[in-house]
Write a protein that holds these residues in place. Structure first.
Motif, PDB file in Angstrom:
ATOM      1  N   PHE A  20       8.505  10.331   2.896  1.00 39.24           N
ATOM      2  CA  PHE A  20       7.557   9.510   2.191  1.00 39.24           C
ATOM      3  C   PHE A  20       8.853   8.453   1.321  1.00 39.24           C
ATOM      4  O   PHE A  20       8.414   7.287   0.834  1.00 39.24           O
ATOM      5  CB  PHE A  20       6.867  10.060   1.151  1.00 39.24           C
TER       6      PHE A  20
ATOM      7  N   SER B  75       9.730   0.048   2.538  1.00 39.73           N
ATOM      8  CA  SER B  75       8.875  -0.867   2.182  1.00 39.73           C
ATOM      9  C   SER B  75       9.236  -1.768   1.010  1.00 39.73           C
ATOM     10  O   SER B  75       8.887  -2.870   1.005  1.00 39.73           O
ATOM     11  CB  SER B  75       7.529  -0.058   1.687  1.00 39.73           C
TER      12      SER B  75
ATOM     13  N   LEU C 178       1.478   6.623  -6.812  1.00 38.80           N
ATOM     14  CA  LEU C 178       0.590   7.704  -7.191  1.00 38.80           C
ATOM     15  C   LEU C 178       0.889   9.037  -6.916  1.00 38.80           C
ATOM     16  O   LEU C 178       0.325   9.774  -7.918  1.00 38.80           O
ATOM     17  CB  LEU C 178      -0.774   7.165  -6.378  1.00 38.80           C
ATOM     18  N   VAL C 179       1.453   9.216  -6.034  1.00 40.60           N
ATOM     19  CA  VAL C 179       1.974  10.716  -5.568  1.00 40.60           C
ATOM     20  C   VAL C 179       2.687  11.180  -6.633  1.00 40.60           C
ATOM     21  O   VAL C 179       2.710  12.352  -7.202  1.00 40.60           O
ATOM     22  CB  VAL C 179       2.553  10.706  -4.147  1.00 40.60           C
TER      23      VAL C 179
ATOM     24  N   VAL D 264       0.867  -1.228   0.008  1.00 37.40           N
ATOM     25  CA  VAL D 264       0.072   0.016  -0.010  1.00 37.40           C
ATOM     26  C   VAL D 264       0.804   1.113   0.008  1.00 37.40           C
ATOM     27  O   VAL D 264       0.430   2.272  -0.969  1.00 37.40           O
ATOM     28  CB  VAL D 264      -1.112   0.093   1.319  1.00 37.40           C
ATOM     29  N   VAL D 265       2.001   1.135   0.707  1.00 36.29           N
ATOM     30  CA  VAL D 265       2.843   2.395   0.812  1.00 36.29           C
ATOM     31  C   VAL D 265       3.475   2.620  -0.627  1.00 36.29           C
ATOM     32  O   VAL D 265       3.457   3.892  -1.054  1.00 36.29           O
ATOM     33  CB  VAL D 265       3.939   2.196   1.843  1.00 36.29           C
TER      34      VAL D 265
ATOM     35  N   LEU E 134       2.323   1.697  -3.463  1.00 30.42           N
ATOM     36  CA  LEU E 134       0.976   1.941  -4.395  1.00 30.42           C
ATOM     37  C   LEU E 134       0.966   3.748  -4.284  1.00 30.42           C
ATOM     38  O   LEU E 134       0.816   4.322  -5.232  1.00 30.42           O
ATOM     39  CB  LEU E 134      -0.223   1.387  -4.210  1.00 30.42           C
ATOM     40  N   ALA E 135       0.914   4.160  -2.885  1.00 30.07           N
ATOM     41  CA  ALA E 135       0.646   5.471  -2.735  1.00 30.07           C
ATOM     42  C   ALA E 135       1.794   6.325  -3.075  1.00 30.07           C
ATOM     43  O   ALA E 135       1.544   7.390  -3.754  1.00 30.07           O
ATOM     44  CB  ALA E 135       0.442   5.616  -1.316  1.00 30.07           C
ATOM     45  N   TYR E 136       2.946   5.861  -2.970  1.00 24.38           N
ATOM     46  CA  TYR E 136       4.068   6.518  -3.414  1.00 24.38           C
ATOM     47  C   TYR E 136       4.248   6.639  -4.955  1.00 24.38           C
ATOM     48  O   TYR E 136       4.563   7.778  -5.557  1.00 24.38           O
ATOM     49  CB  TYR E 136       5.522   5.891  -3.067  1.00 24.38           C
TER      50      TYR E 136
END
Length: 122
Positions: free
Chosen positions: A61, A68, A31-32, A24-25, A27-29
């Protein structure tokens, strides 16, 4: 009960949870960073890119993303090695091959971790 000293967490459940949270980390990275690239257009300069990654938020981040990647990769490599590098699959040298593979993987992942943190914070 046999305890393995080479796995990441205390149990299969904790390894599963670490792998999901790290996914999830990551994926969020993605996307950002992807959103920043899309919003910046085709005229993204080195100065803009450098300024974006020099912010404290992106450094923290990015460090979380590097941690991660290392955790996610270790659990995946450990799972593959304990499934396929066994005495049943590889013969009498299965345990030696598994431990050598895990040691080499640990060295490579530790090198990537130190290198990534050095790049981000220097």
């Amino acid at each position: 009960m046999v305890n393995s000293v080479t796995n990441f967490g205390r149990s299969g459940l904790s390894d599963w949870l670490v792998q999901r949270v790290s996914g999830v980390v990551l994926l969020a990275y993605m996307l950002v960073v992807g959103f920043y690239v899309l919003c910046s257009g085709s005229d993204l300069s080195y100065e803009q890119w450098s300024g974006y990654f020099d912010s404290t938020f992106m450094r923290v981040f990015s460090t979380a993303a590097v941690l991660s990647i290392v955790a996610h990769a270790w659990i995946g490599l450990w799972s593959v090695s304990t499934d396929y590098l066994t005495e049943r699959m590889m013969g009498g040298r299965g345990t030696v091959l598994r431990l050598a593979f895990q040691a080499a993987s640990a060295v490579v992942l530790f090198t990537y971790l130190v290198w990534g943190i050095q790049i981000l914070w220097s």
